[in-house]
Design a protein around this motif. Sequence first.
Motif, PDB file in Angstrom:
ATOM      1  N   VAL A  80      60.713  30.833  64.417  1.00  0.00           N
ATOM      2  CA  VAL A  80      61.326  31.909  65.198  1.00  0.00           C
ATOM      3  C   VAL A  80      62.257  32.756  64.327  1.00  0.00           C
ATOM      4  CG1 VAL A  80      62.701  32.463  67.232  1.00  0.00           C
ATOM      5  CG2 VAL A  80      61.219  30.434  67.240  1.00  0.00           C
ATOM      6  N   PRO A  81      61.913  34.030  64.093  1.00  0.00           N
ATOM      7  CA  PRO A  81      62.809  34.910  63.332  1.00  0.00           C
ATOM      8  C   PRO A  81      64.030  35.303  64.166  1.00  0.00           C
ATOM      9  CG  PRO A  81      60.537  35.752  63.393  1.00  0.00           C
ATOM     10  CD  PRO A  81      60.652  34.699  64.441  1.00  0.00           C
ATOM     11  N   THR A  82      65.146  35.481  63.519  1.00  0.00           N
ATOM     12  CA  THR A  82      66.352  35.939  64.195  1.00  0.00           C
ATOM     13  C   THR A  82      66.252  37.433  64.486  1.00  0.00           C
ATOM     14  OG1 THR A  82      67.446  36.443  62.098  1.00  0.00           O
ATOM     15  CG2 THR A  82      67.740  34.209  62.986  1.00  0.00           C
ATOM     16  N   ALA A 141      59.919  33.534  54.268  1.00  0.00           N
ATOM     17  CA  ALA A 141      61.059  33.278  55.156  1.00  0.00           C
ATOM     18  C   ALA A 141      61.678  31.908  54.900  1.00  0.00           C
ATOM     19  CB  ALA A 141      60.619  33.377  56.614  1.00  0.00           C
ATOM     20  N   ARG A 142      63.002  31.885  54.844  1.00  0.00           N
ATOM     21  CA  ARG A 142      63.714  30.618  54.665  1.00  0.00           C
ATOM     22  C   ARG A 142      64.018  30.002  56.026  1.00  0.00           C
ATOM     23  NH1 ARG A 142      69.044  28.740  54.455  1.00  0.00           N
ATOM     24  NH2 ARG A 142      69.804  30.820  55.024  1.00  0.00           N
ATOM     25  N   ILE A 143      63.775  28.703  56.128  1.00  0.00           N
ATOM     26  CA  ILE A 143      64.141  27.992  57.348  1.00  0.00           C
ATOM     27  C   ILE A 143      65.648  27.771  57.355  1.00  0.00           C
ATOM     28  CG2 ILE A 143      63.963  25.802  58.593  1.00  0.00           C
ATOM     29  CD1 ILE A 143      61.092  25.587  57.734  1.00  0.00           C
ATOM     30  N   ILE A 144      66.305  28.282  58.379  1.00  0.00           N
ATOM     31  CA  ILE A 144      67.741  28.073  58.543  1.00  0.00           C
ATOM     32  C   ILE A 144      67.937  26.660  59.086  1.00  0.00           C
ATOM     33  CG2 ILE A 144      69.807  28.869  59.761  1.00  0.00           C
ATOM     34  CD1 ILE A 144      68.429  31.634  59.904  1.00  0.00           C
ATOM     35  N   HIS A 183      61.657  25.978  64.465  1.00  0.00           N
ATOM     36  CA  HIS A 183      62.427  26.236  63.254  1.00  0.00           C
ATOM     37  C   HIS A 183      62.895  27.689  63.291  1.00  0.00           C
ATOM     38  CE1 HIS A 183      61.147  22.443  61.508  1.00  0.00           C
ATOM     39  NE2 HIS A 183      59.886  22.770  61.688  1.00  0.00           N
ATOM     40  N   ILE A 184      64.146  27.919  62.993  1.00  0.00           N
ATOM     41  CA  ILE A 184      64.679  29.277  62.935  1.00  0.00           C
ATOM     42  C   ILE A 184      64.525  29.790  61.503  1.00  0.00           C
ATOM     43  CG2 ILE A 184      66.633  30.764  63.500  1.00  0.00           C
ATOM     44  CD1 ILE A 184      65.609  29.014  65.805  1.00  0.00           C
ATOM     45  N   ILE A 185      63.989  31.007  61.340  1.00  0.00           N
ATOM     46  CA  ILE A 185      63.745  31.563  60.010  1.00  0.00           C
ATOM     47  C   ILE A 185      64.429  32.922  59.862  1.00  0.00           C
ATOM     48  CG2 ILE A 185      61.598  30.318  59.581  1.00  0.00           C
ATOM     49  CD1 ILE A 185      60.041  32.732  60.575  1.00  0.00           C
ATOM     50  N   ASP A 186      64.657  33.324  58.603  1.00  0.00           N
ATOM     51  CA  ASP A 186      65.443  34.536  58.356  1.00  0.00           C
ATOM     52  C   ASP A 186      64.606  35.773  58.043  1.00  0.00           C
ATOM     53  OD1 ASP A 186      64.548  33.974  55.809  1.00  0.00           O
ATOM     54  OD2 ASP A 186      66.535  33.912  54.878  1.00  0.00           O
ATOM     55  N   GLU A 187      63.279  35.665  58.159  1.00  0.00           N
ATOM     56  CA  GLU A 187      62.400  36.820  57.971  1.00  0.00           C
ATOM     57  C   GLU A 187      61.248  36.738  58.970  1.00  0.00           C
ATOM     58  OE1 GLU A 187      62.840  39.354  56.014  1.00  0.00           O
ATOM     59  OE2 GLU A 187      64.443  38.626  54.693  1.00  0.00           O
ATOM     60  N   VAL A 188      60.710  37.891  59.334  1.00  0.00           N
ATOM     61  CA  VAL A 188      59.519  37.929  60.180  1.00  0.00           C
ATOM     62  C   VAL A 188      58.303  37.635  59.306  1.00  0.00           C
ATOM     63  CG1 VAL A 188      58.094  39.359  61.701  1.00  0.00           C
ATOM     64  CG2 VAL A 188      60.591  39.612  61.717  1.00  0.00           C
ATOM     65  N   LEU A 189      57.411  36.796  59.782  1.00  0.00           N
ATOM     66  CA  LEU A 189      56.217  36.434  59.021  1.00  0.00           C
ATOM     67  C   LEU A 189      55.130  37.488  59.222  1.00  0.00           C
ATOM     68  CD1 LEU A 189      56.073  32.626  59.916  1.00  0.00           C
ATOM     69  CD2 LEU A 189      57.081  33.686  57.883  1.00  0.00           C
ATOM     70  N   GLU A 190      54.510  37.879  58.128  1.00  0.00           N
ATOM     71  CA  GLU A 190      53.469  38.911  58.201  1.00  0.00           C
ATOM     72  C   GLU A 190      52.208  38.411  57.506  1.00  0.00           C
ATOM     73  OE1 GLU A 190      52.985  43.736  57.605  1.00  0.00           O
ATOM     74  OE2 GLU A 190      54.719  42.695  56.765  1.00  0.00           O
ATOM     75  N   PRO A 191      51.106  38.279  58.231  1.00  0.00           N
ATOM     76  CA  PRO A 191      49.870  37.781  57.624  1.00  0.00           C
ATOM     77  C   PRO A 191      49.183  38.855  56.789  1.00  0.00           C
ATOM     78  CG  PRO A 191      49.457  38.401  59.888  1.00  0.00           C
ATOM     79  CD  PRO A 191      50.941  38.588  59.656  1.00  0.00           C
TER      80      PRO A 191
END
Length: 233
Positions: A59-61, A118-121, A138-146
């Motif tokens: 989940v991106p913030t 993305a880094r897992i916070i 898991h909370i992550i600091d970037e949006v994932l882009e395929p």
Amino acid sequence: MLNAAALLLALLCAANAAAAADLADKLRDDSELSQFYSLLESNQIANSTLSLRSCTIFVPTNEAFQRYKSKTTHVLYHITTEAYTQKRLPNTVSSDMAGNPPLYITKNSNGDIFVNNARIIPSLSVETNSDGKRQIMHIIDEVLEPLTVKAGHSDTPNNPNALKFLKNAEEFNVDNIGVRTYRSQVTMAKKESVYDAAGQHTFLVPVDEGFKCRHYHTMCGRQTRVGVVLPKS
């Protein structure tokens, strides 16, 4: 006695329903995750996964969304249908997006864990829904882009190895970044087999714009080393 049994059954059902809603509730109630929750809520497949299956959700913030430049967010690329704690995350996991494009997991010497870029916070939530399925967020600091293929190129593989990417780079949605110059040098040097090798590797590929740099010829002359590989990603 019958009324007591009925009451107990009702309480158990209510408890199961509450457990099922825990993960969704946590997303909904966390103001820092509201943008992803809004996207998740409007995606029928994601909702079904959350209700019925084991899963891991990255989940991106909201702050990550503020930095995200693309207009499209692939919600299902942030979901995998198996529950993974941080310690159990393998090198790659298949996403729930169409075609199941992989997510790449790496760890650095500081103990940070990354999903693609993305880094897992260090924030973890484990829930169990009414069917006893384990779910992890898991909370992550970037949006994932395929890596996705442009319209009109349905025959292009959506999960290419390095060589296939080099040969078909213009057919992917990668912000019009060209690699024609480097690709031609790989071909002339007969290094295609290096990029087609099985296993996990990291390739450093200069884009066309880099060859136009005014410092390129003075620093590198006319030679470019091709086929330089880091054996582990």
